[in-house]
Design an enzyme around this catalytic site. Sequence first.
Site, PDB file in Angstrom:
ATOM      1  N   ARG A  48     -19.788 -30.232  32.620  1.00 24.37           N
ATOM      2  CA  ARG A  48     -19.023 -29.438  31.653  1.00 24.37           C
ATOM      3  C   ARG A  48     -19.016 -27.925  31.917  1.00 24.37           C
ATOM      4  NH1 ARG A  48     -19.547 -31.400  25.580  1.00 24.37           N
ATOM      5  NH2 ARG A  48     -21.619 -30.494  25.706  1.00 24.37           N
ATOM      6  N   ASP A  49     -19.696 -27.458  32.955  1.00 22.76           N
ATOM      7  CA  ASP A  49     -19.617 -26.030  33.277  1.00 22.76           C
ATOM      8  C   ASP A  49     -19.794 -25.812  34.777  1.00 22.76           C
ATOM      9  OD1 ASP A  49     -19.148 -23.387  32.628  1.00 22.76           O
ATOM     10  OD2 ASP A  49     -21.251 -22.952  32.180  1.00 22.76           O
TER      11      ASP A  49
END
Length: 198
Positions: A48-49
Amino acid sequence: LLQGGDLSCVIRERQNSNKLFSEVQVLEWFIQLLLGVRYLHKRLVLHRDLKASNIFLKDGTLKIVVIVPGDFGVSRILLGALDFASTFTGTPHYMSPEVFTCSGYNSKSDIWSLGCVLYEICALDLAFDARSWVKLLMKIVHGPSPSLPESFSEELNHILHRMLNKDPMVRPSAAEILKLPYVAENVKVRSLFILTSL
């Protein structure tokens, strides 16, 4: 240059010299990143990042920084292969269209981010950039995906465009990219080099 620090620092240093990385070098790093992302996704973990500053380089080896839930990070464990996350998290320049539109996302969102990282390594620039949040959103959700500089092969450019497809269902998984002939051949060459170096 290749001894340590995060990938964004290495890219910035290269920008200063105004010389692109070779495709051989890009593939070496890209394959390492694909193997790392495949490892996470097999365990139903969304990063997610994914971004250049969350990837560290030491002695030619890339390591993806993962902060697990409970450590106030942004990674998330899915309940199953068909589970979708819906929280708005990550770094805007690397966010997938489905994250921006809050339409639910899965591991294919990490593939989008990895495509952004691949572009950044090749072009020494962000795949999507704008002066305002709204313009950035419009570029990512509605704008065309960028192409690699002409010095890179059609095969690598084609892989990038598949990773940056607006439709997450069309994006390949990390495992599928590793099986593509162009990538698989380079994985084989790399494995052979490692074996002969031992």
